[in-house]
Design a protein around this motif. Sequence first.
Motif, PDB file in Angstrom:
ATOM      1  N   MET A   1       6.046   7.151  55.820  1.00  0.00           N
ATOM      2  CA  MET A   1       7.478   7.435  56.000  1.00  0.00           C
ATOM      3  C   MET A   1       8.353   6.322  55.431  1.00  0.00           C
ATOM      4  SD  MET A   1       8.242  10.340  57.399  1.00  0.00           S
ATOM      5  CE  MET A   1       9.851  10.087  58.178  1.00  0.00           C
ATOM      6  N   ASP A   2       7.723   5.285  54.864  1.00  0.00           N
ATOM      7  CA  ASP A   2       8.568   4.173  54.417  1.00  0.00           C
ATOM      8  C   ASP A   2       9.059   4.315  52.988  1.00  0.00           C
ATOM      9  OD1 ASP A   2       7.230   1.548  56.474  1.00  0.00           O
ATOM     10  OD2 ASP A   2       9.141   2.604  56.560  1.00  0.00           O
ATOM     11  N   GLU A   3       8.536   5.331  52.286  1.00  0.00           N
ATOM     12  CA  GLU A   3       8.910   5.461  50.872  1.00  0.00           C
ATOM     13  C   GLU A   3      10.111   6.401  50.679  1.00  0.00           C
ATOM     14  OE1 GLU A   3       6.342   8.816  51.757  1.00  0.00           O
ATOM     15  OE2 GLU A   3       6.927   6.866  52.522  1.00  0.00           O
ATOM     16  N   ILE A  63      12.340  24.944  49.680  1.00  0.00           N
ATOM     17  CA  ILE A  63      13.560  24.238  50.094  1.00  0.00           C
ATOM     18  C   ILE A  63      13.484  22.758  49.731  1.00  0.00           C
ATOM     19  CG2 ILE A  63      14.974  23.593  52.107  1.00  0.00           C
ATOM     20  CD1 ILE A  63      14.019  26.168  53.479  1.00  0.00           C
ATOM     21  N   ALA A  64      14.623  22.185  49.334  1.00  0.00           N
ATOM     22  CA  ALA A  64      14.727  20.736  49.113  1.00  0.00           C
ATOM     23  C   ALA A  64      16.094  20.278  49.606  1.00  0.00           C
ATOM     24  CB  ALA A  64      14.553  20.405  47.634  1.00  0.00           C
ATOM     25  N   THR A  76      17.476  11.537  56.278  1.00  0.00           N
ATOM     26  CA  THR A  76      16.401  11.861  55.328  1.00  0.00           C
ATOM     27  C   THR A  76      15.046  11.766  56.006  1.00  0.00           C
ATOM     28  OG1 THR A  76      17.732  11.100  53.482  1.00  0.00           O
ATOM     29  CG2 THR A  76      15.372  11.238  53.107  1.00  0.00           C
ATOM     30  N   ARG A  77      14.880  10.780  56.862  1.00  0.00           N
ATOM     31  CA  ARG A  77      13.607  10.665  57.596  1.00  0.00           C
ATOM     32  C   ARG A  77      13.355  11.904  58.450  1.00  0.00           C
ATOM     33  NH1 ARG A  77      11.273   5.722  57.302  1.00  0.00           N
ATOM     34  NH2 ARG A  77      12.587   4.148  56.305  1.00  0.00           N
ATOM     35  N   LYS A  82       9.970  17.354  58.309  1.00  0.00           N
ATOM     36  CA  LYS A  82       9.782  18.813  58.315  1.00  0.00           C
ATOM     37  C   LYS A  82       8.955  19.279  57.125  1.00  0.00           C
ATOM     38  CE  LYS A  82      11.914  19.369  62.079  1.00  0.00           C
ATOM     39  NZ  LYS A  82      11.138  19.798  63.258  1.00  0.00           N
ATOM     40  N   GLY A  83       8.557  18.334  56.271  1.00  0.00           N
ATOM     41  CA  GLY A  83       7.629  18.685  55.198  1.00  0.00           C
ATOM     42  C   GLY A  83       8.257  19.193  53.919  1.00  0.00           C
TER      43      GLY A  83
END
Lengths: 224, 224
Positions: A1-3, A63-64, A76-77, A82-83
């Motif tokens: 999750m850090d990128e 979706i994006a 954003t995190r 949610k993938g």
Amino acid sequence: MDEIRVIEVKRSVFDNNDRDADRLRSELRERGTFLLNLMSSPGSGKTTTLERTIEALADELRIAVMEADIDSDVDTRRVLAKGVRAIQLHTGGMCHLDADMCRQGIRELGTDEVDLAFLENVGNLVCPAEFDTGASANAMILSVPEGDDKPLKYPLMFKVCDVVLVNKTDVMPYFDFDLQKLRENVALRNPNAQVIPICAKTGEGMEAWYEWLRAQVAAWKQSA
Amino acid sequence: MDEIRVIEVKRSVFDNNDRDADRLRSELRERGTFLLNLMSSPGSGKTTTLERTIEALADELRIAVMEADIDSDVDTRRVLAKGVRAIQLHTGGMCHLDADMCRQGIRELGTDEVDLAFLENVGNLVCPAEFDTGASANAMILSVPEGDDKPLKYPLMFKVCDVVLVNKTDVMPYFDFDLQKLRENVALRNPNAQVIPICAKTGEGMEAWYEWLRAQVAAWKQSA
């Protein structure tokens, strides 16, 4: 999750934002990507609405998400969890996004195999309404605690939106909020705007919103 | 109630807003008028907080109010009903007030025999924070439904405010709002900002806010 990918979007060099917005819209149409510009006050529930929408529609639409904020990457995190593909746009203190800033985001996000892209705009009922981002449609969230008089005070926002989501309907009993009055106030500004009461937290009313999105994406692809 | 005074404030011709703000502040100090610039998102409860503040303090302080909005005069009507001097400023679509726009308002409002003047700024957590209005102090309201993460996303607003009122504490049980977390987030942006939880609707916690105002007005008059 850090990128987390953070894009520092720069102020536009184009002096004709409307023309640039139309150009971006055409490009997105050719690629078959429907881009929704989602606006609201701070804390109206944009990210929670997106989270639930992704959960509901991810099996049928690709979706994006672009999350715009002056600072932080907390939204954003949440969306990445949610993938779906998501990037953070930082506006460098700017209170809105214009078409070129949106284009910078789209370039980084990529639209390959994206049916539905969301731009979560900076939380602000004033400035974002003044700039066409090049999105296919505009949506706004008004949350119940903000009050039913907001179309009177922030006319342009309501005028430019195709759909108004009235969020946090679960707390309606605790606030002086008259849904019929809100509908009348919205109609004063924009008789064509659809008003959809939802509660992103409980899921109530969300199906009508999903139906609106499905219809928009289908029509957009047909018009390509 | 039909003779609402509406002032169409014009964009400033001064290119040095900070210098103009300092000049206005000095003038107000000489006249013994403390001007508070009150900011928040749309619907956070600025007007309700003002109504209750006027009720509580009108016997001890001479109060006047400038209500700024892009459109409408609903807030001015509410404040006038409390029996104080009040005018409506229309910003012509602008998302904030600068020092010269504030000065135009002050000129129309008048400061004769005014101890405490309020400028209710346009509902917006972004742009109003960027412009020194010439006020004696800045206050903001964050309402519980907006969430405790707002200092992370709107850093400048929290940085420029001397006091942060956390309003709508009565609905705390219905929202995921952590007051301690909010205090920490505010301190990240501005360790000197006071955080005062209030409920303008029920009156809970308002006495601490009145105390803050009394102390500010007294100090301002002493410094004249």
